[in-house]
Design a protein around this motif. Structure first.
Motif, PDB file in Angstrom:
ATOM      1  N   ASP A 128      20.071  61.667  -3.614  1.00  0.00           N
ATOM      2  CA  ASP A 128      19.327  60.658  -4.689  1.00  0.00           C
ATOM      3  C   ASP A 128      19.518  60.891  -6.095  1.00  0.00           C
ATOM      4  OD1 ASP A 128      16.538  59.351  -3.245  1.00  0.00           O
ATOM      5  OD2 ASP A 128      18.286  58.235  -3.421  1.00  0.00           O
ATOM      6  N   ARG A 139      25.043  56.074 -11.723  1.00  0.00           N
ATOM      7  CA  ARG A 139      24.892  54.615 -11.772  1.00  0.00           C
ATOM      8  C   ARG A 139      24.597  54.413 -13.375  1.00  0.00           C
ATOM      9  NH1 ARG A 139      20.223  53.076  -7.892  1.00  0.00           N
ATOM     10  NH2 ARG A 139      22.031  52.736  -6.294  1.00  0.00           N
ATOM     11  N   GLU A 183      14.677  42.113 -11.435  1.00  0.00           N
ATOM     12  CA  GLU A 183      14.641  43.379 -10.864  1.00  0.00           C
ATOM     13  C   GLU A 183      15.496  43.335  -9.747  1.00  0.00           C
ATOM     14  OE1 GLU A 183      12.493  46.929  -8.710  1.00  0.00           O
ATOM     15  OE2 GLU A 183      11.432  45.079  -9.062  1.00  0.00           O
ATOM     16  N   LEU A 210       7.530  64.676   3.424  1.00  0.00           N
ATOM     17  CA  LEU A 210       7.396  63.368   3.884  1.00  0.00           C
ATOM     18  C   LEU A 210       7.216  62.973   5.205  1.00  0.00           C
ATOM     19  CD1 LEU A 210       7.556  60.440   2.636  1.00  0.00           C
ATOM     20  CD2 LEU A 210      10.144  60.596   3.101  1.00  0.00           C
ATOM     21  N   TRP A 251      25.653  56.333   3.712  1.00  0.00           N
ATOM     22  CA  TRP A 251      24.872  56.483   3.015  1.00  0.00           C
ATOM     23  C   TRP A 251      24.553  57.514   1.882  1.00  0.00           C
ATOM     24  CZ3 TRP A 251      22.406  61.416   3.384  1.00  0.00           C
ATOM     25  CH2 TRP A 251      22.627  62.234   4.514  1.00  0.00           C
ATOM     26  N   SER A 285      12.681  59.968  -4.372  1.00  0.00           N
ATOM     27  CA  SER A 285      13.364  60.196  -3.268  1.00  0.00           C
ATOM     28  C   SER A 285      12.359  60.420  -2.034  1.00  0.00           C
ATOM     29  CB  SER A 285      13.832  61.690  -3.424  1.00  0.00           C
ATOM     30  OG  SER A 285      14.984  61.577  -4.462  1.00  0.00           O
ATOM     31  N   ALA A 286      11.501  59.384  -1.840  1.00  0.00           N
ATOM     32  CA  ALA A 286      10.732  59.519  -0.620  1.00  0.00           C
ATOM     33  C   ALA A 286      11.159  58.441   0.388  1.00  0.00           C
ATOM     34  CB  ALA A 286       9.143  59.428  -1.237  1.00  0.00           C
ATOM     35  N   LEU A 287      12.368  58.432   0.417  1.00  0.00           N
ATOM     36  CA  LEU A 287      12.892  57.581   1.329  1.00  0.00           C
ATOM     37  C   LEU A 287      14.031  58.344   2.094  1.00  0.00           C
ATOM     38  CD1 LEU A 287      13.445  53.952  -0.389  1.00  0.00           C
ATOM     39  CD2 LEU A 287      11.377  54.811   0.811  1.00  0.00           C
ATOM     40  N   PHE A 288      14.053  58.046   3.597  1.00  0.00           N
ATOM     41  CA  PHE A 288      15.196  58.993   4.132  1.00  0.00           C
ATOM     42  C   PHE A 288      16.269  58.102   3.673  1.00  0.00           C
ATOM     43  CE2 PHE A 288      11.342  59.802   6.737  1.00  0.00           C
ATOM     44  CZ  PHE A 288      11.282  61.251   6.650  1.00  0.00           C
ATOM     45  N   PRO A 289      17.393  58.779   3.157  1.00  0.00           N
ATOM     46  CA  PRO A 289      18.677  58.042   2.677  1.00  0.00           C
ATOM     47  C   PRO A 289      19.322  57.428   3.942  1.00  0.00           C
ATOM     48  CG  PRO A 289      18.998  60.145   2.287  1.00  0.00           C
ATOM     49  CD  PRO A 289      17.307  60.049   2.507  1.00  0.00           C
ATOM     50  N   TRP A 290      19.371  58.056   5.071  1.00  0.00           N
ATOM     51  CA  TRP A 290      20.225  57.810   6.336  1.00  0.00           C
ATOM     52  C   TRP A 290      19.632  56.692   6.963  1.00  0.00           C
ATOM     53  CZ3 TRP A 290      18.502  62.660   5.336  1.00  0.00           C
ATOM     54  CH2 TRP A 290      17.129  62.935   6.174  1.00  0.00           C
ATOM     55  N   ILE A 343       9.786  53.551  10.825  1.00  0.00           N
ATOM     56  CA  ILE A 343       9.373  55.046  11.149  1.00  0.00           C
ATOM     57  C   ILE A 343       8.055  55.337  11.244  1.00  0.00           C
ATOM     58  CG2 ILE A 343       9.501  56.186   9.042  1.00  0.00           C
ATOM     59  CD1 ILE A 343      11.305  58.578  10.468  1.00  0.00           C
ATOM     60  N   ARG A 386      20.546  50.307   2.581  1.00  0.00           N
ATOM     61  CA  ARG A 386      20.096  51.450   2.566  1.00  0.00           C
ATOM     62  C   ARG A 386      19.649  51.828   1.088  1.00  0.00           C
ATOM     63  NH1 ARG A 386      21.856  54.368   7.282  1.00  0.00           N
ATOM     64  NH2 ARG A 386      23.296  52.979   8.336  1.00  0.00           N
ATOM     65  N   HIS A 406      20.161  54.043  -1.260  1.00  0.00           N
ATOM     66  CA  HIS A 406      21.063  54.211  -2.487  1.00  0.00           C
ATOM     67  C   HIS A 406      21.586  52.637  -2.940  1.00  0.00           C
ATOM     68  CE1 HIS A 406      24.970  53.408  -0.640  1.00  0.00           C
ATOM     69  NE2 HIS A 406      24.610  53.809   0.460  1.00  0.00           N
ATOM     70  N   GLU A 407      21.450  51.939  -2.146  1.00  0.00           N
ATOM     71  CA  GLU A 407      21.809  50.554  -2.737  1.00  0.00           C
ATOM     72  C   GLU A 407      20.803  49.711  -3.481  1.00  0.00           C
ATOM     73  OE1 GLU A 407      24.879  48.469   0.534  1.00  0.00           O
ATOM     74  OE2 GLU A 407      23.118  49.396   1.378  1.00  0.00           O
ATOM     75  N   LEU A 408      19.648  50.425  -3.473  1.00  0.00           N
ATOM     76  CA  LEU A 408      18.367  49.694  -4.391  1.00  0.00           C
ATOM     77  C   LEU A 408      18.314  50.401  -5.460  1.00  0.00           C
ATOM     78  CD1 LEU A 408      15.875  49.636  -1.325  1.00  0.00           C
ATOM     79  CD2 LEU A 408      17.740  48.069  -1.812  1.00  0.00           C
ATOM     80  N   SER A 409      17.723  49.551  -6.551  1.00  0.00           N
ATOM     81  CA  SER A 409      17.280  49.968  -7.629  1.00  0.00           C
ATOM     82  C   SER A 409      15.992  50.900  -7.641  1.00  0.00           C
ATOM     83  CB  SER A 409      16.846  48.794  -8.667  1.00  0.00           C
ATOM     84  OG  SER A 409      15.616  48.249  -8.284  1.00  0.00           O
ATOM     85  N   MET A 464      12.718  48.970  -6.388  1.00  0.00           N
ATOM     86  CA  MET A 464      12.885  48.610  -5.284  1.00  0.00           C
ATOM     87  C   MET A 464      12.525  49.796  -4.236  1.00  0.00           C
ATOM     88  SD  MET A 464      16.201  46.139  -5.843  1.00  0.00           S
ATOM     89  CE  MET A 464      16.269  45.240  -4.278  1.00  0.00           C
ATOM     90  N   ARG A 465      13.371  50.966  -4.581  1.00  0.00           N
ATOM     91  CA  ARG A 465      12.889  51.832  -3.651  1.00  0.00           C
ATOM     92  C   ARG A 465      11.509  52.215  -3.448  1.00  0.00           C
ATOM     93  NH1 ARG A 465      18.383  55.170  -4.931  1.00  0.00           N
ATOM     94  NH2 ARG A 465      17.301  55.392  -6.980  1.00  0.00           N
TER      95      ARG A 465
END
Ligand SMILES: Nc1ncnc2c1ncn2[C@@H]1O[C@H](COP(=O)(O)OP(=O)(O)O)[C@@H](O)[C@H]1O
Ligand SMILES: [Mg+2]
Lengths: 290, 261
Positions: free
Chosen positions: A3, A10, A20, A189, A284, B92-97, B106, B138, B140-143, B146-147
């Protein structure tokens, strides 16, 4: 980890209030601007280096710079390969070698994976498993060969075990490292989500360790070919290595080169396959890779 | 209180509350021990929005992880009317995979929600946070904004009455944050949640909170509690918010100055 990279890679865009969503699309970059990083991936770029080598070989042989007794000309090698194939000598040897490679790789990967999970998921497992693996790591396969020969004789079993032992190490090291370097925040988490241990392993630990495992896989594939060469040349009555060994005693440089080229091609092909899987499975991640 | 919220709170099923009594938290032992919290007492009303405000390092995250049960307390007591609680982190509280949808699902899977229902509920929650079109992207595709919406949707998927938020918008730019304040306020009112919101941003605390609890710097104690009697929905740049924020900022400054000096 990923991340953080994503955030820095970016361009900084402050999205307007109601746009947004649009901001995430942030499509086009100004053209003609130099960007840091290696740039766009080149299609089939991994072939360029090997093709260049081949070019030098062809050019050197054609120009007479390379003595054919030292290094056979590429067309001679191709002709020899064709003859060997036609006469039915190459096919069976190739098959035997491929089988050893595949079995050794399969057993090695399975063993390395199991050991890495045992040692990565429990402190006790680590205490028991990690030491011996590290010890094995510092002993080259070549040094183990005499012992393995005594234990298992010269049959297929011994060859496959030797290959598997070599494969196991990189799989173990990289998967274990992958497991241990999963960001602690993901564990936290998972705890707040109250994932059960099985779900934690399946949905967090394994995907998190996948990059490590696949890196290990690349080393493992290479290691498998290398071990194959060693076992087939030390003692064997079949396989590409044996074919080369035999050719060596008769001074058939061209046959030796055929063997080397085959090893190279198979090695390159299998590494490419792993890289392809890596690319697909790790989409990912945002790295300089893509 | 000049409370303009329409929903009655006491009789709702999802109401919950947390009561902290003289909570102490020490890290380590012996001379090297750090006392992060030293006697924090706080009662969080069901359905209220409480902001915890304090300088960085004063023990805000520690307090939340104690309430979430992620860590053990060294002294005192924490009572929950209703477990479990949901938690949302800064980054970073999302699972990137996992995809956006997978990240929300989940939380539902853990609660044993069936496959079809899980999908339906997750999509519904994504709609709640206005991310309907992004289910299969996924992280990483979000701002960044949005995350955090996804993280909010997932926290809501836990279906807990108490939502703990640890500087959830701290890494966002001001405009995105402003937008998410509105969303959060709306969702909090619609779903009648009890929110415990950690921030070091005074205006954000006043913008969102029914109450702002000011914590002292190391060790953390409750320094002061401010009731925010302002009509909702509020604007972060409105004069009343600015006035109260200025008061609290002075108190916070004095506190930080006391420690720096
Ligand atoms: N796991 C830990 N071990 C030791 N000290 C910690 C740990 N977590 C937090 N602390 C200490 O506790 C204090 C409060 O930390 P934290 O709750 O993260 O502050 P905040 O969230 O308000 O910035 C800090 O002084 C920090 O160094
Ligand atoms: Mg914190």
């Amino acid at each position: 980890m990923t991340d953080l990279k994503a955030a820095t890679a970016r361009p900084v865009v402050v999205p307007p209030v109601d746009d947004e969503e649009l901001a995430a699309g942030r499509a086009s970059r100004p053209r003609g601007r130099r960007r840091l990083g290696p740039g766009r991936p080149i299609r089939l770029g991994f072939l360029i280096g090997p093709l260049l080598l081949l070019g030098v070989w062809i050019w050197g042989s054609a120009a007479g710079w390379i003595d054919p007794r030292v290094l056979t000309a590429p067309w001679t090698v191709a002709a020899t390969a064709w003859d060997l194939w036609e006469s039915g000598r190459l096919g069976p040897d190739l098959l035997v070698s491929a089988r050893r490679f595949a079995l050794g790789l399969a057993f090695g990967v399975a063993a390395g994976l199991v050991l890495a999970l045992v040692s990565g998921l429990s402190r006790w497992g680590e205490a028991i498993v990690d030491g011996p693996v590290q010890i094995k790591r510092s002993i080259p396969n070549l040094a183990l060969l005499p012992l393995l020969l005594l234990w298992f004789g010269i049959d297929e079993r011994m060859k496959i075990i030797t290959i598997a032992l070599g494969v196991l190490i990189p799989i173990y090291i990289h998967t274990h490292n992958g497991l241990r370097s999963i960001d602690g925040r993901y564990a936290e988490l998972a705890e707040t989500l109250r994932l059960r241990p099985a779900a934690f392993v399946g949905r967090v630990v394994l995907p998190g360790a996948l990059p490590g495992f696949l890196l290990g896989m690349r080393f493992a594939v290479t290691s498998s070919w290398l071990s194959l060469v060693v076992v087939e040349q030390v003692n064997a009555t079949s396989g590409i290595g044996y074919m080369m060994l035999l050719a060596g005693t008769y001074g058939q440089t061209d046959v030796i080169i055929v063997g080397l080229v085959l090893y190279a091609l198979l090695g390159l092909a299998s590494d490419s396959i792993v890289r392809l899987v890596q690319r697909r499975a790790l989409s990912w991640r945002r790295t300089l890779e893509d | 209180m000049t409370d303009t919220r329409t929903a009655p709170r006491a009789d709702t099923a999802r109401a919950g509350a947390v009561v902290l009594t003289d909570v102490v938290k020490r890290y380590g032992r012996g001379p090297g021990a750090v006392t992060a919290l030293d006697g924090v007492s706080l009662s969080v009303e069901p359905g209220s929005f409480t902001c915890l405000l304090g300088a960085s390092g004063c023990g805000k995250s520690t307090l939340l992880s104690l309430v979430a049960g992620l860590d053990d307390i060294s002294g005192g007591a924490i009572e929950h009317v209703d477990q479990p609680v949901a938690m949302m982190f800064q980054e970073s509280a999302l699972f990137p995979w996992l995809t956006v949808l997978g990240n929300v699902e989940i939380a539902l899977r853990v609660r044993g929600v069936g496959r079809a229902e899980r999908r339906r509920r997750a999509l519904e929650l994504l709609e709640t946070v206005r991310l309907s079109g992004f289910a299969h992207k996924r992280p990483h595709e979000l701002s960044g904004g949005m995350r955090q919406r996804v993280a909010l949707a997932r926290a809501l998927a836990q279906d807990a009455s108490v939502l703990l938020m640890d500087e959830p918008f701290g890494a966002l730019d001001a405009m995105t944050r402003d937008l998410l304040h509105d969303e959060l306020e709306r969702i909090w009112r619609e779903q009648r949640l009890t929110v415990l919101f950690v921030t070091h941003n005074v205006r954000e605390a006043v913008r969102l909170g029914d109450r702002v609890v000011l914590l002292s710097s190391r060790p953390g104690r409750v320094l002061n509690v401010y009731d925010v009697d302002l009509d909702r929905p509020r604007r972060i740049d409105s004069a009343p918010v600015a006035t109260l924020a200025a008061d609290i900022t002075d108190a916070l400054r004095a506190e930080v100055g006391r420690h720096a000096g």
